[in-house]
Design a protein around this motif. Sequence first.
Motif, short mmCIF file in Angstrom:
data_model
loop_
_atom_site.label_atom_id
_atom_site.label_comp_id
_atom_site.label_asym_id
_atom_site.label_seq_id
_atom_site.Cartn_x
_atom_site.Cartn_y
_atom_site.Cartn_z
N THR A 98 1.01 -1.25 0.30
CA THR A 98 0.15 0.03 0.09
C THR A 98 1.22 1.71 0.19
O THR A 98 1.84 1.24 0.58
N GLU A 132 -6.89 -1.41 -5.20
CA GLU A 132 -7.71 -1.12 -4.46
C GLU A 132 -7.53 0.19 -5.02
O GLU A 132 -6.09 -0.12 -3.84
N HIS A 134 -8.25 3.30 -2.12
CA HIS A 134 -9.20 3.23 -0.39
C HIS A 134 -9.88 4.79 0.21
O HIS A 134 -8.31 5.50 -0.32
N THR A 136 -10.37 6.42 4.05
CA THR A 136 -10.59 6.21 5.11
C THR A 136 -10.29 7.75 6.36
O THR A 136 -10.19 8.16 5.69
N ILE A 150 -15.79 4.17 6.00
CA ILE A 150 -14.67 3.45 4.95
C ILE A 150 -14.67 2.87 3.94
O ILE A 150 -16.04 3.20 3.29
N ALA A 152 -13.82 1.88 -0.05
CA ALA A 152 -12.71 0.94 -0.90
C ALA A 152 -13.47 0.96 -2.35
O ALA A 152 -14.24 0.26 -2.54
#
Length: 296
Positions: A98, A132, A134, A136, A150, A152
């Motif tokens: 990530t 993916e 995301h 948050t 959250i 995604a």
Amino acid sequence: MPHLAANSTRVLAWLVAMLACAAHAQEEKEATTAPADQFKFIAGGTLMSDYIYRGISYSGHQPSVAAYIDAQQGWLYFYTNFNSVKFSTTPAVEVTATVGVRPTIGPFDFDIGYEYYYYPGEVGPERSNYWEAHATMTHKLTDKLSWGPIIAYAPNVWQTGAWGFYFAGTVSYDLPSEFLPPDLTWTLSLDAGRWLFGTTTSGGGVTAAGGGLPLPDYTNWHVGLTFNYRVFKLGLNYTDTNLSRENCFIMTGDLGATPGGMGNPGNNPFGFSSRLCGAIFSATLGFEINPAELRR
């Protein structure tokens, strides 16, 4: 619901641009009064009685081990995680990489980034790797109570050709620790999420007419109690979903599934049933080390 997929991408892109600019402006504002953020590095490991991801057992209800590192400079960060898994394609491990930003704007902490789920060593023509994005947010309402949403989005979940849009909400509360031994704290957390999917392409299954097959949308929820003692963490968890056992097989391809359930003419004509998505109690035991704190 193809419009949802397109709108999800726009929302994530807008959040990334807005929060990156806001975080940069915040840093410029504080630069004259505070030194630049120092480099942060955290490493940890976890032993799990069951590796549960969004309500689905990724370890076949078997124990799993994980290791991770988290490096951050200012608001930029890189995170990688290694988890043992048990899929029908028998990958050696799950690797999650990530990259993203973690700006703090007023009382809000954000985490926005992209991750790649990689499953090396898979057997057969099918592959599970996918990207993916995301976003948050965490907001501390009081010293003990926090909440946050959250979202995604993945354009091609598990290389089925189907997009996936996930949204969830979390709440955590630091329980009173006055009567606990020194350095021991405990936290109660609750979260619930909904995963929506598009239709597969030829690689992920088609109807007799040649159209894609829809993956089953589902809701998952989790209640956890976490004990923290210095660098160690013990978690006690309850997770569940509203997936039927037949739809669970569609999602997992569980090699231990049994036939005889309610058949689905497209995705599951023989009614194979999997137990990898039902209610489960699990426990985790881990540690997390910050070398900078150890040197103090």
